[in-house]
Design a protein around this motif. Structure first.
Motif, PDB file in Angstrom:
ATOM      1  N   ARG A  94      13.650 -58.076 -22.642  1.00 47.36           N
ATOM      2  CA  ARG A  94      14.015 -56.750 -23.112  1.00 47.36           C
ATOM      3  C   ARG A  94      12.776 -55.850 -23.062  1.00 47.36           C
ATOM      4  N   TYR A  95      12.931 -54.701 -22.424  1.00 49.40           N
ATOM      5  CA  TYR A  95      11.835 -53.753 -22.312  1.00 49.40           C
ATOM      6  C   TYR A  95      11.544 -53.155 -23.678  1.00 49.40           C
ATOM      7  N   ASP A  96      10.276 -53.110 -24.048  1.00 53.82           N
ATOM      8  CA  ASP A  96       9.841 -52.569 -25.333  1.00 53.82           C
ATOM      9  C   ASP A  96       9.269 -51.170 -25.098  1.00 53.82           C
ATOM     10  N   ASP A  97       9.976 -50.153 -25.559  1.00 54.98           N
ATOM     11  CA  ASP A  97       9.551 -48.781 -25.309  1.00 54.98           C
ATOM     12  C   ASP A  97       8.809 -48.158 -26.483  1.00 54.98           C
ATOM     13  N   THR A  98       8.313 -48.957 -27.412  1.00 51.46           N
ATOM     14  CA  THR A  98       7.636 -48.404 -28.583  1.00 51.46           C
ATOM     15  C   THR A  98       6.348 -47.672 -28.215  1.00 51.46           C
ATOM     16  N   VAL A  99       5.649 -48.123 -27.169  1.00 56.28           N
ATOM     17  CA  VAL A  99       4.417 -47.443 -26.755  1.00 56.28           C
ATOM     18  C   VAL A  99       4.747 -46.035 -26.261  1.00 56.28           C
ATOM     19  N   GLU A 100       5.809 -45.908 -25.474  1.00 50.37           N
ATOM     20  CA  GLU A 100       6.223 -44.588 -24.987  1.00 50.37           C
ATOM     21  C   GLU A 100       6.663 -43.694 -26.136  1.00 50.37           C
ATOM     22  N   LEU A 101       7.403 -44.265 -27.084  1.00 50.67           N
ATOM     23  CA  LEU A 101       7.847 -43.479 -28.237  1.00 50.67           C
ATOM     24  C   LEU A 101       6.656 -43.022 -29.075  1.00 50.67           C
ATOM     25  N   GLN A 102       5.671 -43.896 -29.237  1.00 46.37           N
ATOM     26  CA  GLN A 102       4.478 -43.539 -29.985  1.00 46.37           C
ATOM     27  C   GLN A 102       3.727 -42.408 -29.289  1.00 46.37           C
ATOM     28  N   ASP A 103       3.588 -42.495 -27.986  1.00 43.86           N
ATOM     29  CA  ASP A 103       2.900 -41.453 -27.230  1.00 43.86           C
ATOM     30  C   ASP A 103       3.625 -40.118 -27.352  1.00 43.86           C
ATOM     31  N   ARG A 104       4.945 -40.154 -27.231  1.00 49.34           N
ATOM     32  CA  ARG A 104       5.735 -38.932 -27.342  1.00 49.34           C
ATOM     33  C   ARG A 104       5.622 -38.319 -28.745  1.00 49.34           C
ATOM     34  N   MET A 105       5.618 -39.176 -29.779  1.00 49.69           N
ATOM     35  CA  MET A 105       5.495 -38.697 -31.153  1.00 49.69           C
ATOM     36  C   MET A 105       4.122 -38.074 -31.388  1.00 49.69           C
ATOM     37  N   GLU A 106       3.062 -38.713 -30.898  1.00 55.37           N
ATOM     38  CA  GLU A 106       1.717 -38.154 -31.058  1.00 55.37           C
ATOM     39  C   GLU A 106       1.588 -36.809 -30.343  1.00 55.37           C
ATOM     40  N   ARG A 107       2.173 -36.710 -29.149  1.00 58.85           N
ATOM     41  CA  ARG A 107       2.138 -35.454 -28.402  1.00 58.85           C
ATOM     42  C   ARG A 107       2.871 -34.358 -29.160  1.00 58.85           C
ATOM     43  N   THR A 108       4.013 -34.677 -29.744  1.00 61.34           N
ATOM     44  CA  THR A 108       4.798 -33.706 -30.512  1.00 61.34           C
ATOM     45  C   THR A 108       4.017 -33.231 -31.735  1.00 61.34           C
ATOM     46  N   ILE A 109       3.363 -34.150 -32.417  1.00 64.55           N
ATOM     47  CA  ILE A 109       2.571 -33.783 -33.595  1.00 64.55           C
ATOM     48  C   ILE A 109       1.403 -32.884 -33.202  1.00 64.55           C
TER      49      ILE A 109
END
Length: 127
Positions: A94-109
């Motif tokens: 199963r692909y783990d997309d938490t790194v991408e989600l973390q990057d997107r969240m940091e960019r949004t902040i």
């Protein structure tokens, strides 16, 4: 139902063995930069879901996914040699997309903080 300590020990051992396999023993040109981020076993220890992350584009991710599915039998046999269990768990990827989600969240902040600074230059100052 397995003892939680046994389950955690097996999950850690599977993660360690699969990571070593992918880095040193699996010679496939489709293998990119793969990181095994975790393993979860079902309560009856029959299915191991291996979480992985890939550095690269969506095309790289797709190649790695196909490579892992093709190598499942090889990986399962190698993992079975290091586990001391009666039945080797079935492996699912199963692909783990938490790194991408973390990057997107940091960019949004960061973007929100930049907009705040445009409105109020004194906002978010370190004191």
């Amino acid at each position: 139902m397995a003892n939680p300590r046994t389950k955690a020990r097996l999950e850690a051992r599977i993660q360690e063995r699969v990571a070593t396999l992918l880095e040193f023993e699996l010679n496939d040109p489709r293998a990119g930069f793969i990181t095994v981020t975790g393993v979860t076993l079902t309560e009856d220890l029959s299915i191991a879901t291996i979480l992985y992350s890939v550095f690269g584009t969506d095309a790289d991710r797709s190649k790695v996914q196909h490579m892992l599915e093709d190598a499942t039998g090889f990986v399962r046999s190698k993992v079975g040699r290091v586990l001391r269990v009666r039945r080797i768990p079935v492996i699912k990827w199963r692909y783990d997309d938490t790194v991408e989600l973390q990057d997107r969240m940091e960019r949004t902040i960061r973007e929100a903080m930049d907009r705040d600074r445009e409105i109020n230059p004194d906002a978010h100052e370190e004191r």
